[in-house]
Scaffold this active site. Structure first.
Site, PDB file in Angstrom:
ATOM      1  N   GLU A  10     -19.145   8.652 -30.798  1.00 15.52           N
ATOM      2  CA  GLU A  10     -20.260   8.266 -29.928  1.00 15.52           C
ATOM      3  C   GLU A  10     -21.545   8.966 -30.374  1.00 15.52           C
ATOM      4  O   GLU A  10     -21.614  10.200 -30.314  1.00 15.52           O
ATOM      5  CB  GLU A  10     -19.911   8.684 -28.496  1.00 15.52           C
ATOM      6  CG  GLU A  10     -20.976   8.366 -27.472  1.00 15.52           C
ATOM      7  CD  GLU A  10     -20.525   8.735 -26.055  1.00 15.52           C
ATOM      8  OE1 GLU A  10     -19.807   9.744 -25.902  1.00 15.52           O
ATOM      9  OE2 GLU A  10     -20.894   8.009 -25.131  1.00 15.52           O
ATOM     10  N   HIS A  31     -27.445   7.217 -23.911  1.00 15.77           N
ATOM     11  CA  HIS A  31     -27.895   7.895 -25.137  1.00 15.77           C
ATOM     12  C   HIS A  31     -28.813   6.987 -25.962  1.00 15.77           C
ATOM     13  O   HIS A  31     -29.800   7.430 -26.546  1.00 15.77           O
ATOM     14  CB  HIS A  31     -26.695   8.329 -25.989  1.00 15.77           C
ATOM     15  CG  HIS A  31     -25.782   9.265 -25.273  1.00 15.77           C
ATOM     16  ND1 HIS A  31     -26.189  10.477 -24.780  1.00 15.77           N
ATOM     17  CD2 HIS A  31     -24.471   9.153 -24.941  1.00 15.77           C
ATOM     18  CE1 HIS A  31     -25.175  11.080 -24.179  1.00 15.77           C
ATOM     19  NE2 HIS A  31     -24.107  10.303 -24.270  1.00 15.77           N
ATOM     20  N   HIS A  71     -20.125   2.246 -23.494  1.00 17.28           N
ATOM     21  CA  HIS A  71     -20.372   2.916 -22.206  1.00 17.28           C
ATOM     22  C   HIS A  71     -21.657   2.387 -21.581  1.00 17.28           C
ATOM     23  O   HIS A  71     -22.672   2.250 -22.272  1.00 17.28           O
ATOM     24  CB  HIS A  71     -20.573   4.437 -22.418  1.00 17.28           C
ATOM     25  CG  HIS A  71     -19.295   5.194 -22.520  1.00 17.28           C
ATOM     26  ND1 HIS A  71     -19.243   6.509 -22.945  1.00 17.28           N
ATOM     27  CD2 HIS A  71     -18.014   4.839 -22.214  1.00 17.28           C
ATOM     28  CE1 HIS A  71     -17.989   6.924 -22.914  1.00 17.28           C
ATOM     29  NE2 HIS A  71     -17.222   5.932 -22.479  1.00 17.28           N
ATOM     30  N   ARG A  84     -28.925   7.757 -15.873  1.00 16.00           N
ATOM     31  CA  ARG A  84     -27.482   8.013 -15.890  1.00 16.00           C
ATOM     32  C   ARG A  84     -26.819   7.758 -14.535  1.00 16.00           C
ATOM     33  O   ARG A  84     -25.741   8.285 -14.257  1.00 16.00           O
ATOM     34  CB  ARG A  84     -27.144   9.406 -16.435  1.00 16.00           C
ATOM     35  CG  ARG A  84     -25.887   9.319 -17.282  1.00 16.00           C
ATOM     36  CD  ARG A  84     -25.483  10.515 -18.045  1.00 16.00           C
ATOM     37  NE  ARG A  84     -24.616  10.078 -19.136  1.00 16.00           N
ATOM     38  CZ  ARG A  84     -24.017  10.840 -20.003  1.00 16.00           C
ATOM     39  NH1 ARG A  84     -24.178  12.146 -19.945  1.00 16.00           N
ATOM     40  NH2 ARG A  84     -23.269  10.350 -20.960  1.00 16.00           N
ATOM     41  N   GLU A 138     -19.760   4.830 -17.273  1.00 20.02           N
ATOM     42  CA  GLU A 138     -19.725   6.295 -17.327  1.00 20.02           C
ATOM     43  C   GLU A 138     -21.064   6.764 -16.770  1.00 20.02           C
ATOM     44  O   GLU A 138     -22.056   6.832 -17.490  1.00 20.02           O
ATOM     45  CB  GLU A 138     -19.529   6.781 -18.756  1.00 20.02           C
ATOM     46  CG  GLU A 138     -19.407   8.301 -18.829  1.00 20.02           C
ATOM     47  CD  GLU A 138     -19.573   8.835 -20.242  1.00 20.02           C
ATOM     48  OE1 GLU A 138     -18.687   9.564 -20.708  1.00 20.02           O
ATOM     49  OE2 GLU A 138     -20.604   8.515 -20.884  1.00 20.02           O
TER      50      GLU A 138
HETATM   51  C1  LER Z   1     -19.454  11.147 -23.264  1.00 19.91           C
HETATM   52  O1  LER Z   1     -19.022   9.827 -23.341  1.00 19.91           O
HETATM   53  C2  LER Z   1     -20.932  11.232 -23.279  1.00 19.91           C
HETATM   54  O2  LER Z   1     -21.605  10.247 -23.137  1.00 19.91           O
HETATM   55  C3  LER Z   1     -21.594  12.525 -23.512  1.00 19.91           C
HETATM   56  O3  LER Z   1     -22.790  12.612 -22.806  1.00 19.91           O
HETATM   57  C4  LER Z   1     -20.721  13.723 -23.324  1.00 19.91           C
HETATM   58  O4  LER Z   1     -21.475  14.866 -23.136  1.00 19.91           O
HETATM   59 MN    MN Z   2     -20.701   8.228 -23.100  1.00 19.88          MN
END
Ligand code: LER
Ligand code: MN
Length: 274
Positions: free
Chosen positions: A158, A194, A217, A223, A252
């Site tokens: 990821e 992200h 995700h 978030r 998530e």
């Molecule tokens: C985990 O899937 C993630 O997105 C990260 O932010 C873990 O710190």
């Molecule tokens: Mn993630």
């Protein structure tokens, strides 16, 4: 065809803020199924500490697919990483990821299940050279991908934003890494939270990653659950499915205002977007 949705459930206590569900497994799995989710993404710090027979029984009883197993708590709670300067820590991280392969393979899955490589890759500690860290990372990923292959399991790294790690923040770096690792069962997990920080365009990066997207995700820009921020999920999901992606879209996000409400709002919102 309706999009397949899963959501993260942590099987052990953890500090990670975006583990949407945590705590009693029976209650949470029943709740996730009753909200209409097709699957559950299990965050497992150490498979040896989990009642796997019971977990498998419960996921099957609620007819939940397990598309992916998260491993980041091995870093978050124990500090294990592929790029730690201490070789014994690197070895422990590799062995930990390898022991997830038979675990990920035992649950109900519609496609090869994925082991998530999140922060267990490490963050490049002070005094460690970045090139050296990349070499350790590639070596570890080769070994783990090879070990997962006989179980029919894939590994998905990821890209994680710059505030959490200095190793592989974006899709371009992820694709470069895939070239260097050179394993067919190694690909990427893209996370909209992200991506919103690191990618110039979420849609372009999704198109670029294409068939190397092994898992996905979703969280909104803040978030929280999709719909609570300013990401354009209609456009993002359109780009994702245009690549031929047939896997799960996995929630998530932070349990805001609480896990159940967030999960309910997410599923309503996402179902309306596709
Ligand atoms: C985990 O899937 C993630 O997105 C990260 O932010 C873990 O710190
Ligand atoms: Mn993630």
């Amino acid at each position: 065809m309706q999009m397949k949705l899963s959501i993260v459930l942590s099987t052990q206590p953890a500090q990670f803020q975006a583990a949407t569900f945590m705590g009693d497994l029976e209650t949470n799995l029943a709740r996730i199924a009753s909200l209409g989710y097709d699957g559950v993404e299990l965050a497992i710090r150490d498979p040896r500490l989990v009642e796997l027979d019971e977990l498998e029984r419960l996921t099957r009883r609620h007819n939940l697919v397990v598309p992916a197993v998260g491993t980041g708590q091995a870093w978050g709670e124990e500090g294990l990483s592929f790029t730690d300067p201490d070789p014994s820590v690197r070895r422990a991280a590799i062995e930990r990821i390898k022991c997830h392969a038979p675990v990920a393979a035992r649950f109900k899955a519609e496609r090869p299940a994925v082991i998530i490589i999140g922060l267990v890759r490490g963050i490049v500690k002070p005094g460690v050279d970045h090139t050296q860290a990349m070499d350790w990372l590639i070596e570890a990923l080769r070994e783990c991908s090879l070990a997962a292959e006989p179980f029919g399991i894939r590994l998905a790294l990821e890209p994680i934003n710059r505030y959490e790690t200095t190793l592989i923040n974006n899709v371009a770096q992820g694709l470069d890494l895939i070239e260097r690792v050179g394993a067919d069962n190694f690909g990427l997990l893209l996370d909209t939270f992200h991506m919103n920080i690191e990618e110039p365009s979420l849609e372009d990066s999704i198109r670029r990653a294409g068939e190397r997207i092994f898992h996905f995700h979703v969280a909104d820009s803040n978030r929280w659950y999709p719909g609570a921020g300013h990401l354009d999920f209609k456009s993002v999901l359109k780009a994702l499915f245009a690549t031929g992606y047939a896997g799960f879209v996995s929630g998530e996000f932070m349990p805001v205002p609480d896990a159940t409400t967030g999960a309910q709002k997410a599923i309503e919102y996402l179902r309306a977007k596709t």
